[in-house]
Design a protein around this motif. Structure first.
Motif, PDB file in Angstrom:
ATOM      1  N   PHE A 142     134.727  83.973  29.053  1.00  0.00           N
ATOM      2  CA  PHE A 142     136.163  84.209  28.942  1.00  0.00           C
ATOM      3  C   PHE A 142     137.010  82.941  28.988  1.00  0.00           C
ATOM      4  CE2 PHE A 142     134.852  88.467  30.741  1.00  0.00           C
ATOM      5  CZ  PHE A 142     134.952  89.123  29.521  1.00  0.00           C
ATOM      6  N   SER A 149     130.976  94.343  34.763  1.00  0.00           N
ATOM      7  CA  SER A 149     132.016  93.507  35.333  1.00  0.00           C
ATOM      8  C   SER A 149     132.623  94.109  36.603  1.00  0.00           C
ATOM      9  CB  SER A 149     133.105  93.275  34.275  1.00  0.00           C
ATOM     10  OG  SER A 149     134.098  92.434  34.764  1.00  0.00           O
ATOM     11  N   MET A 162     152.217  99.686  41.288  1.00  0.00           N
ATOM     12  CA  MET A 162     151.081  99.931  40.388  1.00  0.00           C
ATOM     13  C   MET A 162     150.409 101.252  40.769  1.00  0.00           C
ATOM     14  SD  MET A 162     148.381  97.198  39.004  1.00  0.00           S
ATOM     15  CE  MET A 162     147.389  96.843  40.432  1.00  0.00           C
ATOM     16  N   GLN A 182     137.143  82.002  40.678  1.00  0.00           N
ATOM     17  CA  GLN A 182     138.406  81.868  39.931  1.00  0.00           C
ATOM     18  C   GLN A 182     139.291  80.787  40.533  1.00  0.00           C
ATOM     19  OE1 GLN A 182     139.740  85.125  37.483  1.00  0.00           O
ATOM     20  NE2 GLN A 182     139.587  86.398  39.293  1.00  0.00           N
ATOM     21  N   ILE A 193     140.059  95.387  44.536  1.00  0.00           N
ATOM     22  CA  ILE A 193     141.451  95.188  44.104  1.00  0.00           C
ATOM     23  C   ILE A 193     141.544  95.347  42.585  1.00  0.00           C
ATOM     24  CG2 ILE A 193     143.316  93.475  43.952  1.00  0.00           C
ATOM     25  CD1 ILE A 193     142.293  92.427  46.728  1.00  0.00           C
ATOM     26  N   GLY A 204     136.548  92.831  43.956  1.00  0.00           N
ATOM     27  CA  GLY A 204     136.190  93.917  43.038  1.00  0.00           C
ATOM     28  C   GLY A 204     137.029  95.163  43.286  1.00  0.00           C
ATOM     29  N   LEU A 215     151.204  89.953  40.445  1.00  0.00           N
ATOM     30  CA  LEU A 215     149.865  90.559  40.477  1.00  0.00           C
ATOM     31  C   LEU A 215     148.797  89.616  39.940  1.00  0.00           C
ATOM     32  CD1 LEU A 215     150.805  94.163  39.329  1.00  0.00           C
ATOM     33  CD2 LEU A 215     149.937  93.523  41.578  1.00  0.00           C
ATOM     34  N   PHE A 256     153.882  90.722  45.976  1.00  0.00           N
ATOM     35  CA  PHE A 256     152.553  91.275  45.694  1.00  0.00           C
ATOM     36  C   PHE A 256     152.438  92.674  46.311  1.00  0.00           C
ATOM     37  CE2 PHE A 256     147.956  91.831  46.388  1.00  0.00           C
ATOM     38  CZ  PHE A 256     147.453  91.492  45.135  1.00  0.00           C
ATOM     39  N   GLY A 266     137.643  86.189  43.900  1.00  0.00           N
ATOM     40  CA  GLY A 266     136.649  86.744  42.990  1.00  0.00           C
ATOM     41  C   GLY A 266     136.169  85.746  41.944  1.00  0.00           C
ATOM     42  N   GLY A 289     133.346  89.017  47.869  1.00  0.00           N
ATOM     43  CA  GLY A 289     133.562  89.301  46.443  1.00  0.00           C
ATOM     44  C   GLY A 289     133.792  90.779  46.178  1.00  0.00           C
ATOM     45  N   ARG A 319     133.313  85.371  34.302  1.00  0.00           N
ATOM     46  CA  ARG A 319     132.215  84.862  33.470  1.00  0.00           C
ATOM     47  C   ARG A 319     132.702  83.787  32.497  1.00  0.00           C
ATOM     48  NH1 ARG A 319     130.198  90.396  31.234  1.00  0.00           N
ATOM     49  NH2 ARG A 319     132.330  90.901  31.835  1.00  0.00           N
TER      50      ARG A 319
END
Ligand code: HEM
Length: 360
Positions: free
Chosen positions: A246, A140, A335, A276, A102, A100, A233, A328, A240, A96, A243
């Motif tokens: 959302f 978060s 980015m 997710q 990424i 985080g 993206l 990607f 990951g 996880g 919550r």
């Protein structure tokens, strides 16, 4: 009554993002669930803003710290290896954290460019409400300690040389490589300097989970990234967790069996985290796109990708995983070029000694 109204207006103004707010119309940038109000007030996303040009990344160089010259201030050939080691260790203990890292990169680059402003707790302006306190980040974001650990190890061998912004970018690249089982290998140049300011209010530039397609496209075009990049993206939502607050409002809209499973996991608690991607939660793969097609994704911002405008691209990514992997890689590299500072103090930037605070 008047005071309450004034307070409400201030709150609304704070939450209304520039990406979704034009003139006197107040729209919500997608971090709050107000779909009806948004539809009534905003009609799409307001007047489209002028797209930003693609990020040029002028001044960034591949292998920046390997530059072999005794006069180069940025010579630190071990830097990228140290970051890789720190990320490998962290991900081996908890995959996880890779997710985080990424996300940390995305949240850094979309606010003030890739300048590690997302890491600051102490700034030049001495404000305490830094980006870390902003609604998208608070309670978060994760992975800060990996960046700090890599930075400390690098400072021990090459003091004042390697920026925190570059460490964040290299860590995102390495996490993508590991979590994709080495299928995604991003060419990530270095040479970014660290910023000296960070404000919670500016995190409203990040798209939120309740965003519609127009809002998503608007926030990405504002950073010079097109729809293909935005869709590529979004595939990061194959790893990951998130919550329940959302997406619990979307249960009736989801695939019924998927919704029932999630309902059980959330059990009425908004702060519970769920995977997710229900299929391969720890692998950065194309499964996200199949989940969009199957109506088994969490957020409005995921589900809207099945709209007529974007479904073709989603299906391509689902059916041609290698093509998505290349998209990607390209999109992550681009980015990493958003609004970068590459000429140091001429742009009020520096190489921080500690990633969470400006030098003085
Ligand atoms: C398209 C617009 C996007 C929206 C609206 C969005 C929103 C969100 C939200 C709400 C969460 C859950 C946060 C929480 O529950 O605390 C999340 C998680 C995540 N997002 Fe996004 N995101 C978007 C794009 C991206 C992009 C571009 C990336 C990276 C390339 C990304 C990577 C992730 C990852 C990896 C997680 C899981 C983090 C973890 O487990 O620590 N997202 N996102």
């Amino acid at each position: 009554m008047a005071t309450k109204l004034a307070a409400l207006v201030v709150l609304v103004a704070f939450l209304a993002g520039p990406a979704a707010c034009e003139g006197v119309t107040i729209c919500f940038n997608g971090w709050l669930r107000l779909p009806l109000l948004n539809t009534l007030l905003c009609r799409g996303s307001g007047i489209p803003r002028k797209p930003a040009p693609p990020p040029s990344g002028l001044g960034l160089v591949y292998g920046y710290y390997n530059y072999n010259s005794s006069t180069s201030r940025s010579y630190c050939p071990g830097a990228e290896g140290i970051v890789r080691g720190a990320v490998e260790k962290a991900v081996a203990a908890n995959r996880g954290i890779g997710a985080g890292l990424i996300r940390l990169f995305f949240h850094d680059c979309f606010v003030r460019g890739c300048d590690a402003s997302v890491l600051l707790t102490t700034t030049n302006s001495k404000n305490s409400d830094t980006e870390r306190e902003g609604p998208p980040n608070k309670n978060s974001l994760r992975g800060f300690e990996v960046i700090e650990e890599a930075k400390a190890a690098i400072e021990a061998v090459c003091p004042n040389t390697v920026s925190c912004a570059d460490i964040v970018a290299f860590a995102a690249r390495d996490a993508s490589y590991i979590l994709s089982d080495r299928r995604i290998n991003i060419a990530m140049p270095g040479g970014r300097y660290d910023g000296r300011e960070s404000f919670a209010t500016e995190t409203d530039q990040l798209p939120g989970p309740f965003s519609n397609t127009a809002q998503l496209q608007e926030s990405f075009t504002a950073k010079g990234l097109n729809s293909e990049a935005m869709i590529a993206l979004s595939g990061a939502h194959t790893i990951g967790s998130a919550r329940c607050m959302f997406f619990s409002s979307r249960f009736p809209e989801m695939d019924p069996a998927f919704a029932a499973k999630l309902k059980g996991q959330c059990n009425g608690n908004d702060n519970t985290n769920v995977d997710q991607d229900y299929m391969t939660p720890d692998v950065l793969d194309k499964q996200y796109y199949q989940n969009v097609i199957d109506n088994k994704v969490l957020f409005t911002s995921d589900a809207v990708l099945s709209s007529t405008e974007t479904i073709k691209e989603v299906k391509e990514n689902a059916n041609m995983p290698e093509a998505w992997e290349r998209k990607f890689e390209r999109a992550m590299e681009n980015m990493g070029k958003i609004e970068v500072k590459t000429i140091g103090n001429q742009q009020g930037a520096e190489i921080r000694k500690v990633c969470s605070r400006v030098n003085n």
